[in-house]
Design an enzyme around this catalytic site. Structure first.
Site, PDB file in Angstrom:
ATOM      1  N   LYS A 105      28.075  46.696  39.489  1.00 59.07           N
ATOM      2  CA  LYS A 105      28.965  47.992  38.997  1.00 59.07           C
ATOM      3  C   LYS A 105      28.086  49.456  39.491  1.00 59.07           C
ATOM      4  O   LYS A 105      28.753  50.472  39.048  1.00 59.07           O
ATOM      5  CB  LYS A 105      30.315  47.741  37.991  1.00 59.07           C
ATOM      6  CG  LYS A 105      31.276  46.735  38.088  1.00 59.07           C
ATOM      7  CD  LYS A 105      32.074  46.908  36.958  1.00 59.07           C
ATOM      8  CE  LYS A 105      33.013  45.046  37.242  1.00 59.07           C
ATOM      9  NZ  LYS A 105      34.218  45.816  38.221  1.00 59.07           N
ATOM     10  N   LYS A 123      35.046  50.272  33.083  1.00 54.80           N
ATOM     11  CA  LYS A 123      35.065  49.111  33.637  1.00 54.80           C
ATOM     12  C   LYS A 123      34.357  48.272  32.810  1.00 54.80           C
ATOM     13  O   LYS A 123      34.028  48.938  32.225  1.00 54.80           O
ATOM     14  CB  LYS A 123      35.053  49.067  34.682  1.00 54.80           C
ATOM     15  CG  LYS A 123      33.664  49.691  35.621  1.00 54.80           C
ATOM     16  CD  LYS A 123      33.456  49.489  37.062  1.00 54.80           C
ATOM     17  CE  LYS A 123      33.766  51.030  37.720  1.00 54.80           C
ATOM     18  NZ  LYS A 123      35.476  50.295  38.980  1.00 54.80           N
ATOM     19  N   ARG A 124      34.432  47.157  33.712  1.00 55.93           N
ATOM     20  CA  ARG A 124      33.399  46.040  32.884  1.00 55.93           C
ATOM     21  C   ARG A 124      31.943  46.540  32.802  1.00 55.93           C
ATOM     22  O   ARG A 124      31.739  46.925  33.969  1.00 55.93           O
ATOM     23  CB  ARG A 124      33.641  44.629  33.721  1.00 55.93           C
ATOM     24  CG  ARG A 124      35.383  43.993  32.981  1.00 55.93           C
ATOM     25  CD  ARG A 124      34.790  43.922  31.358  1.00 55.93           C
ATOM     26  NE  ARG A 124      33.990  42.765  30.654  1.00 55.93           N
ATOM     27  CZ  ARG A 124      34.503  41.955  30.225  1.00 55.93           C
ATOM     28  NH1 ARG A 124      35.886  41.724  30.313  1.00 55.93           N
ATOM     29  NH2 ARG A 124      33.470  40.194  29.545  1.00 55.93           N
ATOM     30  N   HIS A 181      39.506  36.980  44.558  1.00 58.89           N
ATOM     31  CA  HIS A 181      39.476  37.704  43.952  1.00 58.89           C
ATOM     32  C   HIS A 181      37.749  38.012  43.398  1.00 58.89           C
ATOM     33  O   HIS A 181      37.421  39.510  43.193  1.00 58.89           O
ATOM     34  CB  HIS A 181      39.768  37.827  42.599  1.00 58.89           C
ATOM     35  CG  HIS A 181      41.267  37.867  42.103  1.00 58.89           C
ATOM     36  ND1 HIS A 181      42.256  39.003  41.800  1.00 58.89           N
ATOM     37  CD2 HIS A 181      42.375  36.567  42.164  1.00 58.89           C
ATOM     38  CE1 HIS A 181      43.378  38.425  42.478  1.00 58.89           C
ATOM     39  NE2 HIS A 181      43.320  37.407  41.683  1.00 58.89           N
ATOM     40  N   LYS A 214      43.980  53.879  40.059  1.00 59.53           N
ATOM     41  CA  LYS A 214      44.413  54.843  39.268  1.00 59.53           C
ATOM     42  C   LYS A 214      43.959  55.873  38.999  1.00 59.53           C
ATOM     43  O   LYS A 214      44.787  57.118  39.235  1.00 59.53           O
ATOM     44  CB  LYS A 214      44.282  53.906  38.227  1.00 59.53           C
ATOM     45  CG  LYS A 214      45.335  52.633  37.775  1.00 59.53           C
ATOM     46  CD  LYS A 214      44.369  51.525  37.121  1.00 59.53           C
ATOM     47  CE  LYS A 214      45.046  50.218  37.178  1.00 59.53           C
ATOM     48  NZ  LYS A 214      43.543  49.026  36.715  1.00 59.53           N
ATOM     49  N   THR A 233      41.078  48.516  40.813  1.00 55.00           N
ATOM     50  CA  THR A 233      42.151  48.833  40.736  1.00 55.00           C
ATOM     51  C   THR A 233      41.881  50.208  39.796  1.00 55.00           C
ATOM     52  O   THR A 233      43.594  51.268  40.271  1.00 55.00           O
ATOM     53  CB  THR A 233      43.110  47.790  40.197  1.00 55.00           C
ATOM     54  OG1 THR A 233      42.398  47.282  39.186  1.00 55.00           O
ATOM     55  CG2 THR A 233      43.468  47.096  41.218  1.00 55.00           C
TER      56      THR A 233
HETATM   57  C1  C3B Z   1      38.782  41.727  39.788  1.00 59.12           C
HETATM   58  C2  C3B Z   1      37.553  42.134  40.845  1.00 59.12           C
HETATM   59  O1  C3B Z   1      36.417  42.225  40.576  1.00 59.12           O
HETATM   60  C3  C3B Z   1      37.903  43.078  41.574  1.00 59.12           C
HETATM   61  O2  C3B Z   1      37.297  44.001  42.817  1.00 59.12           O
HETATM   62  C4  C3B Z   1      39.887  43.475  41.789  1.00 59.12           C
HETATM   63  O3  C3B Z   1      39.943  44.369  41.673  1.00 59.12           O
HETATM   64  C5  C3B Z   1      40.547  42.442  40.566  1.00 59.12           C
HETATM   65  O4  C3B Z   1      39.868  41.499  39.891  1.00 59.12           O
HETATM   66  C6  C3B Z   1      42.028  42.470  41.180  1.00 59.12           C
HETATM   67  O5  C3B Z   1      41.808  41.746  42.561  1.00 59.12           O
HETATM   68  N1  C3B Z   1      37.675  40.361  39.461  1.00 59.12           N
HETATM   69  C7  C3B Z   1      38.383  40.114  37.943  1.00 59.12           C
HETATM   70  O6  C3B Z   1      38.251  40.895  36.869  1.00 59.12           O
HETATM   71  N2  C3B Z   1      37.828  38.615  37.119  1.00 59.12           N
HETATM   72  C8  C3B Z   1      37.437  37.210  38.035  1.00 59.12           C
HETATM   73  N3  C3B Z   1      37.231  36.549  37.358  1.00 59.12           N
HETATM   74  C9  C3B Z   1      37.576  37.915  40.116  1.00 59.12           C
HETATM   75  C10 C3B Z   1      37.974  39.128  39.708  1.00 59.12           C
END
Ligand code: C3B
Length: 816
Positions: free
Chosen positions: A558, A552-553, A361, A664, A660
């Protein structure tokens, strides 16, 4: 005369609610009270689902079908009540029943606490996938941990993030079914002991261990109106009796209780670090705890079918590793097969490789999990031995195929040597799996061509892509009822099961009447959000402004900072009167920062400080507003996203694996301003270049700039607006009480090389934002773009993703 069926069902639902209030909760049903009736409704809805759930689980056994085990240390399911109600098709019934008690369903729904068993995208993806597995009737289960404390509760105090405990189980959750009879013993520590078996072979056993019990806690995940209910099994740590007895025998009562408490700590709290694992002992304990419990459950089911040999194990079991968090599974299955089932190493390894698949991921270097050899050796001594043996055989093989390539051995080895000996969990996951996938096309390409290039050469065809998806049930039907109804009124409801049907909306993109209805829905959603913001923050916002959202986080990659620089630029333009005409905007920020990530926490403070300056400046009036909504979570996303005009997806190219949230927003008709990163690329492909606001350096540019020659200071010196914005931050314009407060932010951009290339993308970003404003001034154009975004999002249903996994990776078919 008999009452019509619907009346009957409303009446029986009402009876059930009151019965549960009285007999399950032991409360007086009169007068009807919100909190009690909410729970009464939960139990009544749950009752209606339990039969379907039992039926589904039975059907797995009856059809002796291959099942998928989706192993994830995180899930973010969001609220359940409405999800269950809609899955059962009983929304109207519920509304009427509670209305008869003088209550409002939407208010009852707000009583539910969000289970925050995840950090962000990875956990939410797991929950979208559970929803799609149920709706697509893919036989399988989700497996994870039932944390007592989920992701921390965020408050903002004087602009700073404060973390509070999220004790979501303080009041028992109606959704968690505790299974006291499914308990497994989990071992830790001790040592690996060699012995000779009856045939004179040297074998190993794990002895002198400390142990804890894992208790199964189940949560139902219903498919949409199809009678299929998938099980999510979350483990809770319970201390073992032996553990207590040992102390009791010594007369040490307090010691006994203390060790009980300590062993139950394993499932106490979710680690709040998104994408950067901390090598903490407790975290490894959590990983092994949930892996060992899950494998005992898998084997229990496998044995139930009375197989004569383990050879058919991979025909019955597919295990998906959601990131490397469960990667110790590979050593655990080897241990079970070799030590306990007495299979040969070769047979066991073949079974492993046919059973596991791994989803990566992230490519952020700091996010790739490693565990020190010392720690694994102490906590899981036998597993470390197994990992060494896997590595020895693997490197032997590589050495034979590529003689003399010491560099290759070093880069592929499971053990990294540069920083004390560390086990690279991604390498273990890759070599122990038959398939490795990334989560968007660009990300999967980066895995193959950069991060795991040597592995890709070694195992051609092992690496593949499955682009992420989101469930249209939660993210359109439930979150945006008004838009769902409008869509349904022109193209019917088939999109709920097959999102590609949304393409039929394209025919209406220029239809003035449809456009007007589309605008009305969006306006209504914006008004609802404005009311929510007023209630939560006491801040008034104007629904007629452009709603621009970055939720988002909080993480440097980001690039919330890039957005802030744009806000400051707009602010300066408004103040200096340099724009003849400005399109009024409301900026929404929301997201949590990892508690130990100081730079991210400072970014939150900066957003709030800029908000304070902008919102309080009479020169700005209604033209610009900045709000930071505390405690971002699934439910808050459901309120924000349907009201967005603009979605900010502005990560440094190559760094956001997929995203994601981007999906949305577009599904709900927001337009995206974004870089060529993650799934943005594929979204832009389907919605069309004309309906997407693109800017910024590409992944290849980023790679090149990182290789040398990038000079952010020169950009700063040559761009007047940028320089002004940065100077305001660094000289205390937004922090007059502590002028140097935000220096670390500016330092990261100027003195420390601007790793995330914020300055490199600033000018293009600001220019593209101007184009956004211009388009927004043309409602017919904007509305057309918005409709076309929704219409073309069919690809991003998690049903599509799940069916790709099922067909290409798991080799399972939907139950009929
Ligand atoms: C996240 C990624 O940062 C996103 O880009 C991705 O859409 C999602 O996973 C789902 O695939 N991510 C996360 O939330 N936590 C992690 N440890 C690694 C990736």
């Amino acid at each position: 005369m008999t009452a019509p069926e619907s009346n009957q069902s409303v009446e029986s639902l009402k009876d059930d609610i009151q019965r549960h209030v009285a007999l399950t909760l032991g409360s007086d049903p009169f007068p009807p009270r919100k909190g009690r009736y909410y729970l009464g409704l939960c139990y009544s809805v749950r009752d209606r689902l339990l039969g379907q759930w039992l039926e589904t689980q039975r059907s797995y056994y009856d059809s002796i079908t291959k099942r998928v085990y989706y192993m994830s240390l995180e899930f973010l399911p969001g609220r359940f009540l409405m999800n269950y109600i809609q899955a059962l098709g009983m929304e109207e019934e519920c509304r009427e029943a509670v209305r008869d008690f003088g209550l409002d369903l939407d208010e009852l729904l707000e009583e539910e606490w969000n289970p925050g068993l995840g950090n962000g995208g990875l956990g939410r993806l797991a929950s979208c996938y559970m929803d799609s597995m149920a709706t697509c009737r893919i036989p399988g289960y989700g497996y994870g941990i039932l944390y007592d404390y989920g992701i921390f509760y965020q408050t903002i105090v004087n602009g700073y993030q404060h973390e509070g405990a999220d004790n979501w189980l303080r009041q028992d959750s109606p959704w968690v079914l505790r299974r006291g009879h499914f308990m497994f013993l989990i071992n830790f520590y001790g040592r690996s002991e060699a012995y000779e078996d009856s045939a004179g072979h040297e074998r190993f056993r794990w002895v002198d261990t400390e142990s804890v019990m894992a208790m199964a806690c189940d949560i139902m995940v219903p498919g949409h109106q199809n009678g299929h209910v998938t099980n999510m099994r979350l483990w809770k740590a319970i201390s073992t009796r032996d553990f207590e007895l040992e102390h009791f025998n010594r007369g040490d009562y307090i010691g006994a209780v203390q060790s009980k408490v300590e062993s139950e700590n394993i499932s106490k709290v979710l680690y709040p670090n998104d994408t950067s694992p901390r090598g903490k002992e407790l975290r490894l304990r959590q990983q092994y705890f949930f892996v060992a419990a899950t494998f005992q459950d898998i084997l229990r089911r496998f044995r139930k079918n009375n197989y004569s040999s383990f050879d058919c194990f991979p025909d019955q079991v597919a295990v998906q590793l959601n990131d490397t968090h469960p990667a110790i599974s590979i050593a655990e299955l080897m241990r079970i097969l070799v030590d306990e089932e007495s299979l040969t190493w070769e047979t066991a390894w073949t079974i492993c490789q046919k059973t596991f698949s791994y989803t990566n991921h992230t490519v952020l270097p700091e996010a790739l999990e490693t565990w020190s050899v010392e720690l694994i050796g102490r906590m899981l001594p036998r597993h470390l031995q197994i990992i060494f043996e896997i590595n020895r055989r693997f490197l032997d093989d590589v050495g034979k195929r590529f003689p003399g390539r010491v560099d290759l051995l070093r880069s592929l080895s499971l053990i990294a040597e540069d920083n004390g000996k560390q086990v690279r969990m991604a390498h273990l996951a890759i070599i122990g799996s038959h398939t490795v996938n990334g989560v968007a096309e660009l990300h999967s390409k980066i895995l193959k061509t950069r991060l795991f290039k040597d592995f890709d050469n070694l195992y051609p065809g092992k690496f593949t892509n499955v682009t992420n998806g989101i469930t249209p049930r939660r993210w359109l039907m439930q979150a945006n009822p008004a838009l769902s109804e409008l869509i349904g009124s022109v193209i019917g409801d088939e999109w709920i099961h097959d999102l590609s049907h949304l393409s039929e909306l394209a025919a209406y993109a220029d239809d003035p009447e449809f456009q007007q209805r589309w605008q009305e829905v969006r306006k209504r959603n914006k008004k609802l959000l404005a009311r929510y913001v007023l209630r939560k923050l006491g801040v008034g916002i104007n629904p007629a402004t452009l709603f621009d959202m970055h939720i988002k986080r909080i993480h440097e990659y980001k690039r919330q900072i890039l957005n802030v620089l744009h806000v400051i630029t707009l602010y300066n333009r408004i103040r200096s009167g340099s724009v003849a005409h400005h399109v009024p905007r409301t900026l929404f920020f929301a997201g949590k920062a990892a508690p130990g990530y100081m730079q991210a926490k400072l970014i939150i403070k900066l957003i709030n400080a800029v908000g304070q300056a902008v919102n309080g400046d009479p020169a700005v009036g209604n033209d610009l507003r900045v709000v930071f909504l505390p405690n971002y979570c699934v439910s808050q996303a459901e309120k924000l996203i349907p009201a967005a005009d603009l979605s900010e997806q502005i990560s440094t190219a190559g760094m956001e694996a997929s995203g994601t949230g981007n999906m949305k927003f577009a599904l709900n008709g927001a337009l995206t301003i974004g870089t060529l990163d993650g799934a943005n690329i594929e979204i832009r492909e389907v919605v069309g270049e004309d309906n997407f606001f693109l800017f910024g350096h590409t992944e290849e540019d980023v790679h090149r700039l990182h290789s040398g020659g990038y000079d952010p200071v020169q950009i700063y010196e040559s761009n007047i607006e940028l320089k002004k914005a940065l100077d305001m931050i660094s000289t205390g314009f937004f922090s007059p009480e502590a002028p140097g407060l935000f220096r670390p932010i500016v330092d990261s951009l100027l003195a420390h090389g601007d790793y995330y290339l914020v300055l490199a993308d600033y000018a293009k970003y600001v220019a593209e934002q101007a184009r956004v404003s211009k388009c927004y001034e043309d409602p017919a154009l904007w509305t057309r773009m918005s409709i076309l975004n929704t219409a073309n999002m069919g690809k991003f249903s998690s049903d599509r993703s799940i069916m790709e996994y099922a067909r290409n990776i798991w080799k399972v078919s939907p139950l009929t």
